[in-house]
Design an enzyme around this catalytic site. Structure first.
Site, mmCIF file in Angstrom:
data_model
loop_
_atom_site.group_PDB
_atom_site.id
_atom_site.type_symbol
_atom_site.label_atom_id
_atom_site.label_comp_id
_atom_site.label_asym_id
_atom_site.label_seq_id
_atom_site.Cartn_x
_atom_site.Cartn_y
_atom_site.Cartn_z
ATOM 1 C CG ASP A 90 -1.948 -1.064 1.238
ATOM 2 O OD1 ASP A 90 -1.973 -1.861 0.273
ATOM 3 O OD2 ASP A 90 -2.719 -1.126 2.208
ATOM 4 C CG HIS A 145 -3.301 7.082 2.629
ATOM 5 N ND1 HIS A 145 -3.604 7.054 3.970
ATOM 6 C CD2 HIS A 145 -2.796 5.858 2.332
ATOM 7 C CE1 HIS A 145 -3.295 5.878 4.472
ATOM 8 N NE2 HIS A 145 -2.792 5.119 3.495
ATOM 9 C CG HIS A 245 2.204 -0.073 4.367
ATOM 10 N ND1 HIS A 245 2.002 -0.984 5.382
ATOM 11 C CD2 HIS A 245 1.018 0.559 4.186
ATOM 12 C CE1 HIS A 245 0.750 -0.906 5.794
ATOM 13 N NE2 HIS A 245 0.128 0.017 5.092
#
Length: 728
Positions: A90, A145, A245
């Protein structure tokens, strides 16, 4: 000068301002993509960002990590096949970590799914194209985000759509996968997150959660990340969706963990593939249409351009700050030097306590003077001007010549009716101020002439101080010290500060450097032979005083500043009148600079004048004001999107420096410092007006339009001669 002034440039200026504002807004919106942070709750423990909602179906909370929430059917979920791992990342792409992660995946022949942030896609298109080219899957992680569970529905739609456009513009694809920022396992779904997921499902998205949240964003070491990502001992051989991430912080531990997982689990028969393949679904990415690519290209280009603009404005902000501080330091330094030089020159002290050598210091008589007052519709103050010129202690003979330049009011009648000895009235058809001045010079009898505006009042000893510097045969002209008389309101105080802090400090520096650009029309003295040598007062520009002063400097004569020769002038009393006056001044100054543009290439004193004066004027009166509105707009942008405390601190520091410089300048001029209370507001309002004046003047000059003469309405500040209406 008559002619049409440009009008369409205001529309262009407004359009440019709106474009710049939109670019800043887009960049500020895009820079909201900050990624995960240790302060973000959530995770596989089920502690989400909001309260659990009883309405979340059990099929969603207890099922697989990929949800199909198409309307009109019950929620369905799927899990990865056995011995199948879908690595998902992510918050990227990140220019530092994502390429290294791609290298690790390629080394092991593995593919993964990247849930990308749209703003980062636009910033790093090459990385996204590499992801697609190497067979990795792309998913939607919103544009900035944003927390989809907390944001309004319109914002969520916008975020998802913009990310799709960015993917289309960069990689030519669109995706059916979405992962909500701040989400984790199905069991941790909150009520708001469920509603957001349901709305995404209505728009055709598959909602991707995770089986194993490694929480690598909290700064975990690689051992911990590997432990959280490894298959559960209770379910040996089970597939899993693993969340990690590739952006938002230091991902060194994540990279090490990925390499260890690929090495260790591959040896145990696990395969690593994309999320869609892992759960047995068709590929989530599809080719975008031509229209979608075109729109995406525009979006990506606009965001990248906005980023460049913000970067350039940041540099410009720093340069402007350095130049402004450097200018203040130069002005104060040269002002101090000017004071010391005048004191060393000897001679009697003037009212300000400074000295300059006078005629009688050298044993010569004080020279006779001819005082020329050009007047056009000056009935409000012409009597006060004339009487102040006669009310003097000047020891030598002098005459006052009032040149009425075709006034349509009672100016000529008032002067004629005074019947004062030593005052002559010349009437002529209207021809402009230069022609009036030349007519007065032609009629003058003395070798030193003083030029005075018709709205100006002299102190009793002004002529004495004004004539003093001519004891030096190298001096061709003298600039006096202009004071604002009508300083009662805020606008008057602003102009008073500008005259003292700006104009007079500048003149002290120009005096030391011997490059005076302007003797103000309100008060100046000249040798007649100098005026004759430069061809008199030219009407080539609207700033005849600047043009004349530059011509005298280029002819090799010294132009000095006498701070004790005080003249009180009536400043514009309204913003409209101020605009008209400064527009004429600025445009005329630009004309004069262009007319004398070859002076820097001359030798000797004229060349030094050009290099020093024109360089200074170009930087601080043209270039810096031209870009100042953009810098101010960037400051507002910084207050909203950057570190407001830092910017406020910088502004306060700059204002304090300005106030300190202002206090010193006021003290040099013998003025009270209490006026400085209007300085902060001057920086916010008055300064912007002056910047717009410069911009309009430049546009007028570039378009080749000829600006007409702007006369200023007089309020009659000097109608009373008892002195009660003058500042003390």
């Amino acid at each position: 000068m008559k002619g049409r002034e440009p009008r369409g440039h205001w529309f262009l200026l407004l359009l440019g301002g709106l474009t710049l504002f939109a670019a800043l807004l887009l960049n500020g919106f895009a820079e909201g993509a900050v990624g995960e942070s240790p302060a973000d709750p959530g995770g596989e423990t089920g502690t989400g960002r909001g309260p659990k909602a009883p309405g979340v179906p059990a099929a969603a909370t207890s099922g697989g990590p990929v949800l199909d929430l198409n309307p009109g059917q019950e929620p369905r979920s799927v899990r990865p096949a056995n011995k199948t791992i879908a690595l998902t990342f992510d918050d990227g792409p990140d220019p530092r970590w994502t390429p290294r992660l791609l290298e690790t995946l390629r080394k092991h022949g593995a593919q993964a799914t990247f849930f990308v942030v749209g703003a980062r896609v636009a910033e790093h298109p090459g990385i996204v194209r590499r992801m697609a080219a190497e067979g990795h899957e792309l998913g939607n992680h919103t544009y900035t985000h944003v927390d989809m569970g907390e944001a309004p529905a319109w914002r969520v739609r916008l975020e998802l759509d913009l990310t799709q456009r960015a993917l289309a513009g960069v990689a030519g694809v669109k995706t059916a996968l979405v992962r909500m920022p701040y989400s984790s396992t199905p069991a941790s779904l909150t009520g708001p997150q469920w509603e957001a997921a349901r709305r995404a499902g209505e728009r055709g998205y598959l909602v991707a959660l995770t089986d194993r949240d490694t929480k690598d964003w909290v700064g975990a070491v690689s051992d911990t990340i590997v432990e959280r990502a490894a298959p559960s001992r209770g379910r040996p051989g089970a597939g899993a969706v693993v969340m990690m991430h590739d952006s938002g912080g230091d991902r060194e531990a994540t990279l090490a963990a990925v390499d260890r997982l690929l090495t260790g689990l591959s040896a145990k028969g696990y395969r690593f593939t994309t999320l869609s393949r892992a759960v047995g679904l068709p590929p989530a990415t599809a080719e975008a249409t031509g229209a979608e690519r075109a729109v995406g290209t525009v979006l990506v280009s606009a965001q990248r351009a906005s980023g460049w603009i913000v970067g350039a404005l940041g540099v410009l902000f720093g340069v402007a700050a350095i130049l402004t501080v450097a200018r203040l330091a130069l002005l104060l330094g040269f002002a101090r030097t000017h004071v010391r030089r005048v004191r060393r020159a000897g001679g009697p002290r003037g009212p300000g306590g400074r000295r300059r050598r006078h005629w009688h210091d050298l044993g010569h008589p004080t020279p006779p003077l001819s005082i020329i007052v050009p007047a056009y519709n000056e009935e409000a103050g012409i009597e006060a001007t004339v009487r102040s010129l006669l009310d003097t202690g000047y020891p030598a003979p002098f005459e006052v010549i009032v040149v009425d330049d075709g006034s349509t009011d009672r100016t000529a009648a008032i002067v004629d009716g005074l019947r004062l000895p030593g005052v002559r009235l010349i009437t002529k058809p209207n021809g402009g101020k230069p022609s009036a001045l030349n007519a007065g010079v032609a009629a003058a009898r003395a070798e030193v002439v003083v030029l005075v505006d018709g709205d100006t009042v002299f102190q009793r000893d002004t002529l004495w101080h004004l004539a003093g510097p001519f004891a030096d045969p190298a001096v061709g002209a003298v600039s006096g010290n202009t004071k604002v008389a009508n300083r009662g309101g805020v606008l008057g105080r602003w102009q008073h500060l500008e005259y003292v802090i700006g104009f007079n400090l500048d003149r002290r520096m120009f005096d030391v450097l011997q490059c005076m650009p302007t003797i103000p029309g309100a008060i100046g003295a000249f040798r007649r032979q100098v005026l004759a040598a430069v061809g008199g007062v030219s009407d080539d520009t609207l700033a005849e005083d600047t043009d004349l002063t530059m011509a005298i400097c280029r002819a090799g004569w010294r132009v000095v500043y006498e701070e004790n020769a005080l003249a009180w002038t009536e400043a514009p009393a309204s913003l409209r009148q101020l605009w008209r006056q400064r527009y004429r001044w600025c445009y005329g100054t630009l004309q004069a600079m262009w007319k004398h543009r070859r002076s820097p290439f001359q030798r000797g004193r004229p060349g030094r004048f050009g290099r020093r004066c024109l360089s200074y004027l170009t930087v601080f009166q043209v270039v810096l004001p031209l870009f100042a509105p953009a810098v101010d707009l960037f400051t507002v942008y910084g207050l909203v999107f950057l570190d407001p405390l830092r910017l406020v601190g910088l502004w306060l520091a700059f204002t304090v420096l300005q106030a300190m410089a202002g206090a010193y300048a006021l003290r040099l001029d013998g003025e009270p410092v209490r006026t400085l209370w209007v300085l902060p507001l001057q920086q916010v309002v008055y300064r912007q007006l002056m910047y717009l004046v410069v911009i309009q003047s430049l546009v007028t000059a570039v378009l080749g339009a000829r600006l007409r003469w702007h006369s200023i309405s007089r309020a009659g500040t000097f109608a009373s001669r008892d002195g009660s209406r003058l500042p003390t």
